[in-house]
Scaffold this active site. Structure first.
Site, PDB file in Angstrom:
ATOM      1  N   THR A 187     -44.880  56.895  77.965  1.00 10.56           N
ATOM      2  CA  THR A 187     -43.746  57.524  78.629  1.00 10.56           C
ATOM      3  C   THR A 187     -43.708  59.015  78.344  1.00 10.56           C
ATOM      4  O   THR A 187     -43.116  59.760  79.119  1.00 10.56           O
ATOM      5  CB  THR A 187     -42.410  56.880  78.202  1.00 10.56           C
ATOM      6  OG1 THR A 187     -42.390  56.766  76.780  1.00 10.56           O
ATOM      7  CG2 THR A 187     -42.225  55.526  78.839  1.00 10.56           C
ATOM      8  N   LYS A 233     -54.742  55.630  70.485  1.00  9.78           N
ATOM      9  CA  LYS A 233     -54.233  56.845  71.141  1.00  9.78           C
ATOM     10  C   LYS A 233     -55.172  58.030  70.941  1.00  9.78           C
ATOM     11  O   LYS A 233     -55.030  59.062  71.587  1.00  9.78           O
ATOM     12  CB  LYS A 233     -52.833  57.178  70.621  1.00  9.78           C
ATOM     13  CG  LYS A 233     -51.765  56.166  71.066  1.00  9.78           C
ATOM     14  CD  LYS A 233     -50.392  56.523  70.472  1.00  9.78           C
ATOM     15  CE  LYS A 233     -49.299  55.545  70.841  1.00  9.78           C
ATOM     16  NZ  LYS A 233     -48.704  55.786  72.163  1.00  9.78           N
ATOM     17  N   HIS A 288     -45.426  44.426  76.360  1.00  5.08           N
ATOM     18  CA  HIS A 288     -45.644  45.855  76.102  1.00  5.08           C
ATOM     19  C   HIS A 288     -47.024  46.198  75.581  1.00  5.08           C
ATOM     20  O   HIS A 288     -47.306  47.375  75.338  1.00  5.08           O
ATOM     21  CB  HIS A 288     -44.612  46.388  75.109  1.00  5.08           C
ATOM     22  CG  HIS A 288     -43.277  46.659  75.725  1.00  5.08           C
ATOM     23  ND1 HIS A 288     -42.972  47.856  76.331  1.00  5.08           N
ATOM     24  CD2 HIS A 288     -42.179  45.874  75.865  1.00  5.08           C
ATOM     25  CE1 HIS A 288     -41.740  47.801  76.793  1.00  5.08           C
ATOM     26  NE2 HIS A 288     -41.235  46.607  76.530  1.00  5.08           N
ATOM     27  N   LYS A 322     -47.000  61.775  69.575  1.00  2.00           N
ATOM     28  CA  LYS A 322     -46.796  60.328  69.759  1.00  2.00           C
ATOM     29  C   LYS A 322     -47.143  59.663  68.443  1.00  2.00           C
ATOM     30  O   LYS A 322     -47.655  60.317  67.536  1.00  2.00           O
ATOM     31  CB  LYS A 322     -47.689  59.789  70.881  1.00  2.00           C
ATOM     32  CG  LYS A 322     -49.157  60.229  70.774  1.00  2.00           C
ATOM     33  CD  LYS A 322     -50.000  59.750  71.951  1.00  2.00           C
ATOM     34  CE  LYS A 322     -49.833  60.573  73.198  1.00  2.00           C
ATOM     35  NZ  LYS A 322     -49.373  59.785  74.318  1.00  2.00           N
ATOM     36  N   ARG A 323     -46.860  58.365  68.301  1.00  2.07           N
ATOM     37  CA  ARG A 323     -47.280  57.677  67.090  1.00  2.07           C
ATOM     38  C   ARG A 323     -48.783  57.869  66.875  1.00  2.07           C
ATOM     39  O   ARG A 323     -49.550  57.940  67.847  1.00  2.07           O
ATOM     40  CB  ARG A 323     -46.976  56.170  67.191  1.00  2.07           C
ATOM     41  CG  ARG A 323     -45.526  55.842  67.043  1.00  2.07           C
ATOM     42  CD  ARG A 323     -44.967  56.291  65.714  1.00  2.07           C
ATOM     43  NE  ARG A 323     -45.465  55.455  64.634  1.00  2.07           N
ATOM     44  CZ  ARG A 323     -44.727  54.567  63.978  1.00  2.07           C
ATOM     45  NH1 ARG A 323     -43.460  54.413  64.254  1.00  2.07           N
ATOM     46  NH2 ARG A 323     -45.263  53.842  63.008  1.00  2.07           N
ATOM     47  N   LYS A 330     -42.563  62.543  80.542  1.00  2.87           N
ATOM     48  CA  LYS A 330     -41.690  63.635  80.089  1.00  2.87           C
ATOM     49  C   LYS A 330     -42.397  64.975  80.264  1.00  2.87           C
ATOM     50  O   LYS A 330     -41.786  65.965  80.681  1.00  2.87           O
ATOM     51  CB  LYS A 330     -41.328  63.446  78.605  1.00  2.87           C
ATOM     52  CG  LYS A 330     -40.611  62.144  78.281  1.00  2.87           C
ATOM     53  CD  LYS A 330     -40.576  61.897  76.758  1.00  2.87           C
ATOM     54  CE  LYS A 330     -40.170  60.483  76.415  1.00  2.87           C
ATOM     55  NZ  LYS A 330     -40.480  60.128  75.006  1.00  2.87           N
TER      56      LYS A 330
HETATM   57  C1  LIG Z   1     -41.240  59.247  74.461  1.00  2.00           C
HETATM   58  C2  LIG Z   1     -41.361  59.057  73.005  1.00  2.00           C
HETATM   59  C3  LIG Z   1     -42.376  58.252  72.485  1.00  2.00           C
HETATM   60  C4  LIG Z   1     -43.410  57.582  73.349  1.00  2.00           C
HETATM   61  O1  LIG Z   1     -44.527  58.460  73.468  1.00  2.00           O
HETATM   62  P1  LIG Z   1     -45.924  57.938  74.050  1.00  2.00           P
HETATM   63  O2  LIG Z   1     -46.746  59.195  74.106  1.00  2.00           O
HETATM   64  O3  LIG Z   1     -45.659  57.380  75.397  1.00  2.00           O
HETATM   65  O4  LIG Z   1     -46.455  56.957  73.085  1.00  2.00           O
HETATM   66  C5  LIG Z   1     -42.456  58.102  71.121  1.00  2.00           C
HETATM   67  N1  LIG Z   1     -41.579  58.712  70.291  1.00  2.00           N
HETATM   68  C6  LIG Z   1     -40.595  59.507  70.756  1.00  2.00           C
HETATM   69  C7  LIG Z   1     -39.683  60.153  69.789  1.00  2.00           C
HETATM   70  C8  LIG Z   1     -40.455  59.703  72.120  1.00  2.00           C
HETATM   71  O5  LIG Z   1     -39.473  60.485  72.569  1.00  2.00           O
END
Ligand SMILES: *Cc1c(COP(=O)(O)O)cnc(C)c1O
Length: 796
Positions: free
Chosen positions: A636, A534, A340, A528-529, A640
């Protein structure tokens, strides 16, 4: 089929039974608990039927081992997948109950940090919905990921006590407990499974997510008649230690600190998981395990469960009496591994001494794996000491978990084309040369059922009204929206859906933060985190740049924007916390500046989790996916957002590359260095940020503001960020990409002025998002790695 009247009567009865109160007196939590408990009634028989069918048909089953699962709320998913959502919504409406309020009474099952755990949850949903025999195996943490609040601009963490509501979805299976053995002085621990049903969409499949909880072993060796204070102290120590195992989820995303308890958790997970699987196989299919690799597949989600390799070897040799070669053949054909991350600080390695003292036998086996692996390499590459040292499983006093995972499995995959290529060309290049046939790519996906159907029912309804419901089963049929991309009528309907979601989010923000948003501004979102790679900091810098320009020229012609951020920082991640503080500081400064005339607003939403994501993402106009190229394995949330009609502004990183391929270059805004260019930058050292700082006045102005007193904070709060950005090779190329990012944002501004073109882009994004459904991903794993087939569970 259940009728509305039956629902109404059943709910009233159940509330009475569970909460001892009448419907009028019941709280939203009471009503939620009653409805969830009724759903349990519907699931039971299907669950038993599914398990029995798999066993009777001797179906090959996959077990997805993951240290994290991040399912979010389950009520709506379960109702919808069971086909009961509509009847229940009608029944609740007639009882005067607000379904949304009831559903929101559920606490998120937050047993994950972010993308990794969420991926595991999407996979479980897809496995069940495709009728595939596949189950999750994880840890039932008493405390999920911490709850974040922002106090005086700073992140504060509180424990997440999700279980205090008694998780209604879990079934404690005390009779299926197993024991896990650690080396002295720790000894034996009991692992008790809690099973959560995973319900397929519109089929009869109910798979299982099995979460393990650590408990005191049965029959403690104590003499009750002569308990000395020393005995009692020892007992308490043992008790505390055991309870600690499944108490907390480590909150570090993509950072491994080598903590002792984490290693304990990893072994606890794989040992309990494997023991229960093997016991089940032996009961149902006889005691000969020679064909195990045809009966089950074990998938390890990142390296955290990589001890499954030596543990399965131990079981096959020590408990089943096999020789090394047979055990190794079975193990390597059973286990497959997903990588990952390529970030060095995220790669797990355990000190030899630590592993050996905690798990003596497991260490012995790893040692032997390493000896044999190195001998094999020596034969193939005689004299190439450096190559062999670089590939060894044990080197420099550490066990390298990624090397163990590659050596001990038959398949190694990355999670996006670019990431898989980087694994092959760089991080695992020597392994790729050695066993190229093991390597493959499986681009991540998201379940369109949660991220479109549930999160955005308005959009889902519009799609179904337009192209029919086939996309629910085959999400690539979303492409049938393409002929409507230029339709003004369809565009207007989509505009209305987006506006509705923006208003819902604005209401949430007003209710919780007392900030009023202009819902006609562009909702520009990065959630995101919080992590350096990032590059939330890059986003913050361009907001500073825009703010300065607007201050200098209040008549500046820009489309009003609302910048929405959310995300947790690991509690020990100093710089990430500083970035949060910067964003919150900017929001104070900009939101309250009358000169800005409400053209810009910034909100940082607390406690990002799946439920908040479901509220934010459907409301987004712009999706910020701006990681340093080569660093985000897939991402991911990018998927979305596109599925909900947001336009991506992003780097050529992770799955952004494939999103661009899917929608075409004209329907995404790409900027910045490529992964190759970024690597060259790091290697040649030609990208000294000082050069850009000196060249580009806009960079200088923004970076200087971090230390020159322009921001409303006392003291040197942001000096660490200033130093980080200008450090010769410390940063993630924020300044190198700054100018290109500003240009890309200007392009977005131009694009969004042409409403027809903008909505056409949005529709094309939705239409091409089907390939990013996790149904596609899971099918690829099922066909090419796990070799499992769908089962049609018969109606009884
Ligand atoms: C989809 C999702 C992530 C992943 O987000 P990335 O932008 O791909 O890092 C992290 N936290 C939650 C709650 C999510 O639904």
């Amino acid at each position: 089929m259940l009728t509305k009247e039956e629902c109404k009567a059943a709910l009233q009865k159940r509330i009475l039974a569970l909460a001892g109160t009448s419907l009028d007196e019941a709280s939203a939590a009471d009503k939620y608990a009653a409805l969830a408990s009724l759903i349990r009634d519907y699931i039971g028989q299907r669950w038993v039927d599914t398990t029995r069918y798999y066993d009777d048909q001797k179906q090959k089953q996959v077990y997805y081992f993951s240290i994290e699962f991040l399912p979010g709320r389950l009520l709506d998913t379960n109702l919808r997948n069971l086909g009961l959502r509509e009847v229940w919504c009608e029944a609740l409406a007639e009882l005067g109950i607000d379904y949304t309020e009831l559903a929101n009474a559920e606490r998120d099952a937050g047993l994950g940090n972010g993308g990794l755990g969420r991926l595991a949850a999407c996979f479980l949903d897809s496995l069940a919905s495709l009728g595939l025999p596949g189950h999750g195996c994880g840890i039932r943490y008493t405390y999920g990921l911490f709850e974040q609040s922002i106090i005086d601009g700073v992140q504060v963490e509180k424990p997440d006590t999700w279980l205090s509501d008694l998780d209604i979805w879990e079934y404690r299976k005390a009779g299926k407990a197993v024991t896990v053995e650690f080396g002295p002085p720790l000894g034996t621990v009991k692992a008790v499974p809690y099973d959560i049903p995973v319900i397929g969409f519109d089929n009869r499949t109910v798979n299982t997510l099995r979460l393990w909880s650590a408990e005191l072993r049965d029959g403690l060796n104590v003499n009750y008649s002569s308990l000395t204070p020393g005995d009692i102290r020892k007992l308490l120590e043992y008790k505390n230690w055991v309870e600690a195992i499944s108490q907390i989820l480590y909150p570090d995303d993509r950072y491994e600190e080598g903590r002792h308890l984490r290693l304990v958790q990893e072994y606890f997970l794989v040992s309990a998981g494997l023991k229960s699987i093997i016991r089940h196989i032996k009961r149902k299919q006889g005691s000969n395990l020679s064909y195990l690799a045809n009966q089950i597949a074990i998938h390890i989600n990142d390296t955290h469960p990589a001890l499954a390799i030596p543990e399965l070897m131990r079981i096959l040799m020590d408990e089943e009496g096999m020789g090394w070669d047979e055990a190794w053949d079975i193990t390597t054909h059973t286990i497959s591994y997903t990588n990952h991350t390529v970030l060095p600080e995220a790669l797990e390695k355990w000190p030899v001494d630590q592993l050996r003292s905690l798990l003596p036998r497991i260490y012995e086996i790893i040692h032997e794996i390493n000896e044999r692996f190195c001998a094999e390499l020596w034969k193939r590459y005689p004299g190439e000491w450096d190559r062999i040292a670089a590939m060894a499983v044990i080197a420099d006093g550490f066990v390298k978990m990624a090397h163990l995972a590659v050596a001990g499995s038959h398949s190694v995959n990355g999670v996006a084309e670019l990431h898989s290529r980087i694994l092959q060309d760089d991080l695992l290049h020597l392994f790729y040369q050695h066993t190229p046939q093991k390597f493959n790519n499986k681009t991540n996906g998201i379940t369109h059922r949660r991220w479109l159907l549930s999160a955005n029912p308005g959009l889902a309804g519009l799609i179904t009204d337009t192209i029919g419901p086939a996309w629910l089963q085959r999400p690539t049929e979303l492409e049938r929206l393409l002929p409507f991309a230029a339709s003004t009528a369809f565009q207007q309907k989509l505009t209305a859906v987006k506006q509705d979601r923006k208003e819902a989010l604005a209401k949430f923000i007003f209710d919780n933060y007392h900030i009023t948003l202009d819902t006609h501004s562009l909702f520009d979102v990065q959630v995101k985190r919080i992590h350096a790679y990032k590059r939330q900091l890059l986003n913050a810098l361009r907001i500073m740049e825009l703010y300065q320009r607007l201050k200098a020229d209040p008549g500046l012609d820009i489309l009003p924007r609302t910048f929405i951020f959310a995300g947790k920082a690991a509690p020990g991640y100093y710089l990430a916390k500083k970035v949060i503080q910067l964003i919150v500081t900017l929001s104070k400064q900009i939101n309250n500046d009358p000169a800005i005339q409400d053209k810009l607003k910034i909100v940082f939403l607390e406690n990002y989790n799946v439920s908040l994501a479901e509220l934010i993402i459907p409301a987004a106009d712009i999706s910020e996916q701006i990681s340093t190229a080569g660093k985000e394995a897939s991402g991911t949330s990018n998927m979305k957002f596109m599925m909900n009609g947001a336009i991506t502004i992003g780097t050529l990183d992770g799955a952004n590359v494939e999103i661009r391929e899917a929608v075409g270059d004209e329907n995404i805004v790409i900027f910045g260095l490529t992964a190759e260019e970024a690597t060259a930058c790091y290697q040649t050292g030609q990208c000294d940020p000082m050069i850009i700082y000196n060249q580009d006045e806009r960079v200088r102005n923004c970076v200087n503001q971090l230390i020159d007193g322009s921001l409303p904070v006392i003291g040197d709060e942001f000096k660490p960020l200033y130093e980080y950005l200008l450090h010769p090779n410390g940063a993630f190329l924020e300044l190198q990409d700054f100018a290109a990012y500003l240009d890309a944002q200007a392009k977005i501004d131009r694009l969004f002025r042409n409403k027809h073109a903008r909505w056409q882009m949005a529709i094309k994004n939705i239409a091409h998002s089907g390939r990013f459904s996790s149904d596609r991903t899971v099918k690829e794993y099922a066909d090419a790695i796990w070799h499992i087939r769908p089962a049609e569970i018969p109606q009884r």
